[in-house]
Design a protein around this motif. Structure first.
Motif, PDB file in Angstrom:
ATOM      1  N   TRP A 117       0.850  -1.234  -0.012  1.00  0.00           N
ATOM      2  CA  TRP A 117      -0.028   0.080   0.233  1.00  0.00           C
ATOM      3  C   TRP A 117       0.833   1.338   0.083  1.00  0.00           C
ATOM      4  O   TRP A 117       1.910   1.283   0.474  1.00  0.00           O
ATOM      5  CB  TRP A 117      -0.948   0.028   1.315  1.00  0.00           C
ATOM      6  N   PRO A 118       0.337   2.265  -0.507  1.00  0.00           N
ATOM      7  CA  PRO A 118       1.231   3.579  -0.208  1.00  0.00           C
ATOM      8  C   PRO A 118       1.439   4.087   1.214  1.00  0.00           C
ATOM      9  O   PRO A 118       0.718   3.570   2.008  1.00  0.00           O
ATOM     10  CB  PRO A 118       0.246   4.595  -0.861  1.00  0.00           C
ATOM     11  N   LEU A 119       2.458   4.282   1.202  1.00  0.00           N
ATOM     12  CA  LEU A 119       2.903   4.815   2.635  1.00  0.00           C
ATOM     13  C   LEU A 119       3.371   3.912   3.926  1.00  0.00           C
ATOM     14  O   LEU A 119       4.064   3.763   4.502  1.00  0.00           O
ATOM     15  CB  LEU A 119       1.952   6.003   3.286  1.00  0.00           C
ATOM     16  N   VAL A 120       2.163   2.935   3.768  1.00  0.00           N
ATOM     17  CA  VAL A 120       2.209   2.062   5.032  1.00  0.00           C
ATOM     18  C   VAL A 120       2.645   0.644   4.581  1.00  0.00           C
ATOM     19  O   VAL A 120       3.140  -0.255   5.415  1.00  0.00           O
ATOM     20  CB  VAL A 120       0.847   1.888   5.612  1.00  0.00           C
ATOM     21  N   GLY A 121       2.947   0.186   3.182  1.00  0.00           N
ATOM     22  CA  GLY A 121       3.524  -0.915   2.922  1.00  0.00           C
ATOM     23  C   GLY A 121       2.553  -1.872   3.067  1.00  0.00           C
ATOM     24  O   GLY A 121       0.966  -2.031   3.115  1.00  0.00           O
ATOM     25  N   ASN A 122       3.108  -3.195   3.720  1.00  0.00           N
ATOM     26  CA  ASN A 122       2.201  -4.633   3.909  1.00  0.00           C
ATOM     27  C   ASN A 122       2.091  -4.392   5.346  1.00  0.00           C
ATOM     28  O   ASN A 122       1.567  -5.526   5.728  1.00  0.00           O
ATOM     29  CB  ASN A 122       2.949  -5.719   3.516  1.00  0.00           C
ATOM     30  N   VAL A 123       2.018  -3.538   6.133  1.00  0.00           N
ATOM     31  CA  VAL A 123       1.803  -3.621   7.559  1.00  0.00           C
ATOM     32  C   VAL A 123       0.037  -3.766   7.845  1.00  0.00           C
ATOM     33  O   VAL A 123       0.140  -4.670   8.609  1.00  0.00           O
ATOM     34  CB  VAL A 123       2.052  -2.072   8.209  1.00  0.00           C
ATOM     35  N   PRO A 124      -0.738  -3.559   6.924  1.00  0.00           N
ATOM     36  CA  PRO A 124      -2.063  -3.848   7.241  1.00  0.00           C
ATOM     37  C   PRO A 124      -2.317  -5.362   7.011  1.00  0.00           C
ATOM     38  O   PRO A 124      -2.765  -6.216   7.965  1.00  0.00           O
ATOM     39  CB  PRO A 124      -3.104  -3.296   6.097  1.00  0.00           C
ATOM     40  N   GLU A 125      -1.499  -6.123   6.132  1.00  0.00           N
ATOM     41  CA  GLU A 125      -1.659  -7.611   6.005  1.00  0.00           C
ATOM     42  C   GLU A 125      -0.908  -8.203   7.281  1.00  0.00           C
ATOM     43  O   GLU A 125      -1.174  -9.281   7.770  1.00  0.00           O
ATOM     44  CB  GLU A 125      -1.014  -7.929   4.504  1.00  0.00           C
ATOM     45  N   ALA A 180      11.660 -13.383  -0.730  1.00  0.00           N
ATOM     46  CA  ALA A 180      10.637 -12.516  -0.975  1.00  0.00           C
ATOM     47  C   ALA A 180      10.919 -11.340  -0.477  1.00  0.00           C
ATOM     48  O   ALA A 180      11.887 -10.868   0.675  1.00  0.00           O
ATOM     49  CB  ALA A 180       9.435 -13.225  -0.456  1.00  0.00           C
ATOM     50  N   CYS A 181      10.289 -10.171  -0.694  1.00  0.00           N
ATOM     51  CA  CYS A 181      10.456  -8.691  -0.150  1.00  0.00           C
ATOM     52  C   CYS A 181       9.122  -8.267   0.344  1.00  0.00           C
ATOM     53  O   CYS A 181       8.254  -8.345  -0.552  1.00  0.00           O
ATOM     54  CB  CYS A 181      11.011  -7.765  -1.364  1.00  0.00           C
ATOM     55  N   PHE A 182       9.195  -7.839   1.400  1.00  0.00           N
ATOM     56  CA  PHE A 182       7.787  -7.411   2.190  1.00  0.00           C
ATOM     57  C   PHE A 182       8.122  -5.803   2.580  1.00  0.00           C
ATOM     58  O   PHE A 182       8.939  -5.577   3.372  1.00  0.00           O
ATOM     59  CB  PHE A 182       7.393  -7.855   3.462  1.00  0.00           C
ATOM     60  N   ARG A 183       7.352  -5.021   1.981  1.00  0.00           N
ATOM     61  CA  ARG A 183       7.591  -3.649   2.237  1.00  0.00           C
ATOM     62  C   ARG A 183       6.754  -3.291   3.470  1.00  0.00           C
ATOM     63  O   ARG A 183       5.499  -3.321   3.582  1.00  0.00           O
ATOM     64  CB  ARG A 183       6.964  -2.807   1.182  1.00  0.00           C
ATOM     65  N   LEU A 184       7.216  -2.885   4.905  1.00  0.00           N
ATOM     66  CA  LEU A 184       6.551  -2.633   5.851  1.00  0.00           C
ATOM     67  C   LEU A 184       6.996  -1.126   6.154  1.00  0.00           C
ATOM     68  O   LEU A 184       8.183  -1.045   6.488  1.00  0.00           O
ATOM     69  CB  LEU A 184       7.342  -3.493   6.975  1.00  0.00           C
ATOM     70  N   GLY A 185       6.103  -0.209   6.006  1.00  0.00           N
ATOM     71  CA  GLY A 185       6.364   1.114   6.018  1.00  0.00           C
ATOM     72  C   GLY A 185       7.390   1.421   5.087  1.00  0.00           C
ATOM     73  O   GLY A 185       7.248   1.363   4.052  1.00  0.00           O
ATOM     74  N   LYS A 186       8.434   2.149   5.571  1.00  0.00           N
ATOM     75  CA  LYS A 186       9.521   2.402   4.546  1.00  0.00           C
ATOM     76  C   LYS A 186      10.673   1.453   4.332  1.00  0.00           C
ATOM     77  O   LYS A 186      11.526   1.596   3.726  1.00  0.00           O
ATOM     78  CB  LYS A 186      10.259   3.722   4.939  1.00  0.00           C
ATOM     79  N   THR A 187      10.415   0.375   5.149  1.00  0.00           N
ATOM     80  CA  THR A 187      11.427  -0.570   5.315  1.00  0.00           C
ATOM     81  C   THR A 187      11.111  -1.864   4.509  1.00  0.00           C
ATOM     82  O   THR A 187      10.133  -2.651   4.392  1.00  0.00           O
ATOM     83  CB  THR A 187      11.606  -1.215   6.753  1.00  0.00           C
ATOM     84  N   ASN A 188      12.251  -2.401   3.563  1.00  0.00           N
ATOM     85  CA  ASN A 188      12.163  -3.385   2.805  1.00  0.00           C
ATOM     86  C   ASN A 188      12.574  -4.607   3.873  1.00  0.00           C
ATOM     87  O   ASN A 188      13.768  -4.631   3.955  1.00  0.00           O
ATOM     88  CB  ASN A 188      13.072  -3.520   1.713  1.00  0.00           C
ATOM     89  N   VAL A 189      11.768  -5.706   4.116  1.00  0.00           N
ATOM     90  CA  VAL A 189      11.904  -6.672   4.798  1.00  0.00           C
ATOM     91  C   VAL A 189      12.358  -7.845   3.808  1.00  0.00           C
ATOM     92  O   VAL A 189      11.310  -8.404   3.135  1.00  0.00           O
ATOM     93  CB  VAL A 189      11.243  -7.181   5.765  1.00  0.00           C
ATOM     94  N   ILE A 190      13.562  -8.509   3.735  1.00  0.00           N
ATOM     95  CA  ILE A 190      13.727  -9.439   2.973  1.00  0.00           C
ATOM     96  C   ILE A 190      13.785 -10.886   3.550  1.00  0.00           C
ATOM     97  O   ILE A 190      14.779 -10.866   4.570  1.00  0.00           O
ATOM     98  CB  ILE A 190      15.342  -9.411   2.239  1.00  0.00           C
ATOM     99  N   ALA A 191      12.942 -11.793   3.148  1.00  0.00           N
ATOM    100  CA  ALA A 191      12.984 -13.207   4.011  1.00  0.00           C
ATOM    101  C   ALA A 191      13.633 -14.113   3.010  1.00  0.00           C
ATOM    102  O   ALA A 191      13.346 -14.192   1.510  1.00  0.00           O
ATOM    103  CB  ALA A 191      11.652 -13.466   4.312  1.00  0.00           C
ATOM    104  N   VAL A 192      14.345 -15.038   3.347  1.00  0.00           N
ATOM    105  CA  VAL A 192      15.205 -16.058   2.800  1.00  0.00           C
ATOM    106  C   VAL A 192      15.064 -17.383   3.318  1.00  0.00           C
ATOM    107  O   VAL A 192      15.237 -17.549   4.521  1.00  0.00           O
ATOM    108  CB  VAL A 192      16.596 -15.666   2.720  1.00  0.00           C
ATOM    109  N   THR A 193      14.859 -18.481   2.556  1.00  0.00           N
ATOM    110  CA  THR A 193      14.722 -19.961   3.050  1.00  0.00           C
ATOM    111  C   THR A 193      15.590 -20.636   2.016  1.00  0.00           C
ATOM    112  O   THR A 193      15.437 -22.014   2.140  1.00  0.00           O
ATOM    113  CB  THR A 193      13.295 -20.358   2.725  1.00  0.00           C
TER     114      THR A 193
END
Length: 567
Positions: A85-93, A116-129
């Motif tokens: 989402w704009p501004l908030v990223g994937n925080v709602p999910e 995978a990349c999850f945009r949380l607010g302004k932060t890119n959170v990269i998860a790796v398996t």
């Protein structure tokens, strides 16, 4: 007035439906009497709407520009992930799908991706398996990912980043790491602490013996989680403070109220230290503490300080007044360290921060691994019998297993290693922070990204492990190879125990030794069986990844009475 209200309500409905986070603030106006606004005026709401839409346009234009620029320059794209989402990223999910680690792994499975990349607010959170991608992060590009992100709870826990594990890259981290490497976790200090570790290994056997033999010679059902967590706590209290208990303890040698409260507080901090807190990604929501993570960590820290700081303050005073002149434990080591000018190398706050970190890092893995391993092996009796036979062959029944026996126990070690693979204490390792733009796995990793190696995803990756959800110690052994060495460490990152690289666990030898001594003493000293009335042990995981219910198992002494350290 009524028309204005209807317009505002319609606006709220549109914004709320398009972005759940804004529904926290754009609530229908409260009405008092004859359509009187009590909280938000129409003018303020209109201003907020204008600001929001301007921000949205800027965000969309910026995003479009970046996409065009990266395509024209052939810059790799970000890893796949859900549209933000704009501004908030994937925080709602993230907020709707708690626990967040479960949502992250579900999304990665749906996208069929190991990064995978999850945009949380302004932060890119990269998860790796994927182990291959994990090695690119922590081996090939280790220097770029050697920092830690700053979060609210990591700051509270570390006395504002005075320790090592959660402190960002910089002079403070280098200073404290140098202290741990050269003055705490070196070979001579670990040998110096051997007697204290042996005392607590004997004490845990004594405790179980008292529990299992006092009521009946046929044994007794005991709470294994209480036993394992008491062992890890008591070993570190003995090494750090030269104390077995904070209070009097219990008559049977088990934990007292004080020890139980302290251990509970440590596990609370562990649960929320790097949990996905909304306020870490949307700082303007911190005042609400929506998930109460900050509140819980602060309450737990009050408990930890209540027991630890009294000891530290008293000991510092003893040294300053000359009442203490000889070091007896690790606290004394910290206090007596000197810098090049002959002054104390560490401040009292730095000592308190580092002690808290060490205690936190040492209580979880050994206790969790032993409980899960025994739980799994009780449901597969042939594994339990094989481990006990190895102990009888290598150690015998006329003495208790010692630390120098561990290298000669490959099967027992493989059982503990398998528990660490299948049942990690946390879904992710401690996050790494990207200090510069980088390309990893053919994807663009922007500066400031948080890198999360998935303990669950790596350890249960079907591309790496055959039948990954089955507890199978043999997978860690080489068939037909005699006298092989098995270690709890996993440098190739096929699963994570102590990580690797600059931010790897500095106490990995101590953690491995504590895990193996606890597990081996449990197996050697007692015959374990499923409690009467139960067909098998329930292996359900809780959201915290601990066993959902503490393991209760029937324990019966299996060695001659003279072997048990009975006082």
């Amino acid at each position: 007035m009524a028309m204005d209200m209807e317009q505002n309500l319609n606006f709220n409905a549109v914004v709320s439906s398009s972005n759940p986070v804004f529904s926290l603030f754009l609530l229908p106006p409260q009405i008092c009497g004859s359509y009187t606004y009590c909280s938000i005026t129409s003018q303020r709401l209109s201003s907020f709407a204008i600001c929001f839409f301007v921000s949205l346009v800027i965000f969309l234009v910026k995003t479009k520009f970046i996409n065009i620029f990266t395509k024209s320059k052939n810059i790799p794209s970000l890893p796949p992930g859900p549209s933000p989402w704009p501004l908030v990223g994937n925080v709602p999910e993230m907020w709707r799908n708690r626990p967040a680690y479960g949502w992250i792994h579900r999304v990665m499975k749906e996208l069929d991706t190991d990064i995978a990349c999850f945009r949380l607010g302004k932060t890119n959170v990269i998860a790796v398996t994927s182990p291959e991608i994990a090695r690119e992060f922590l081996k090939k590009n280790d220097a770029l990912f050697a920092s830690r992100p700053i979060t609210i709870n990591s700051g509270i826990f570390s006395y504002r980043f005075l320790g090592t594990a959660v402190t960002p890259w910089g002079n403070q981290w280098k200073k404290m790491r140098r202290v741990l490497v050269h003055d705490v976790f070196n070979n001579s200090k670990m040998r110096w602490m051997l007697e204290k570790r042996n005392e607590e290994a004997d004490n845990i056997v004594r405790y179980i013996y008292n529990l299992s033999s006092n009521v009946s010679s046929s044994g007794q059902v005991v709470n294994v989680r209480t036993i394992t967590q008491h062992y890890t706590g008591s070993v570190m209290r003995k090494m750090m403070f030269n104390k077995r208990f904070y209070g009097k303890g219990s008559e049977d040698g088990g934990p007292g109220v004080e020890e139980q409260e302290h251990i509970s507080a440590l596990f609370t901090v562990l649960s929320y230290l790097y949990a996905f807190s909304v306020a870490d990604y949307l700082p303007w929501l911190r005042v609400f503490d929506l998930d109460e993570h900050e509140k819980k960590v602060k309450e737990a820290m009050v408990v930890l300080k209540k027991y630890q700081e009294v000891i530290v303050n008293e000991r510092v005073q003893q040294w300053s007044e000359g009442k203490k002149t000889e070091a007896e434990d690790l606290l004394d080591v910290f206090i007596t360290l000197k810098n090049e000018n002959g002054n104390p190398a560490l401040s009292v706050k730095e000592i308190k921060a580092q002690i808290t970190e060490i205690l936190l890092a040492s209580v979880d893995n050994p206790a969790n691994a032993a409980e899960w391993a025994l739980s799994e092996m009780l449901n597969q009796s042939e594994q339990l019998e094989k481990a006990v036979k190895e102990l009888d062959r290598v150690v015998g029944k006329d003495r208790l297993v010692q630390e120098d026996d561990i290298p000669n126990l490959p099967y027992v070690t493989a059982c503990a290693r398998e528990a660490l693979r299948l049942h990690p204490i946390a879904p992710f390792n401690l996050p790494h922070l990207s200090m510069a733009d980088c390309v990893v796995g053919d994807y663009f990793i922007p500066k400031g990204s948080n890198i999360l190696l998935s303990r669950l995803g790596l350890g249960r990756n079907p591309k790496v492990w055959e039948d990954p959800l089955r507890f199978n110690p043999e997978r860690h052994l080489k068939e037909g190879v005699p006298n092989q060495q098995v270690s709890l460490t996993e440098p190739e990152l096929r699963f994570i125990t102590f990580s690797t690289g600059r931010r790897s666990c500095l106490g990995s030898w101590l953690g491995s030794t504590m895990t193996m001594m606890l597990f081996a003493r449990l197996l050697q000293g007692f015959t374990w069986s499923i409690p009467p009335g139960m067909e098998k042990i329930d292996l359900t995981e809780s959201n915290s990844l601990l066993k959902d219910t503490p393991l209760h198992a029937h324990a019966k002494p299996r060695l001659p009475p003279s072997v048990y350290p009975i006082n």
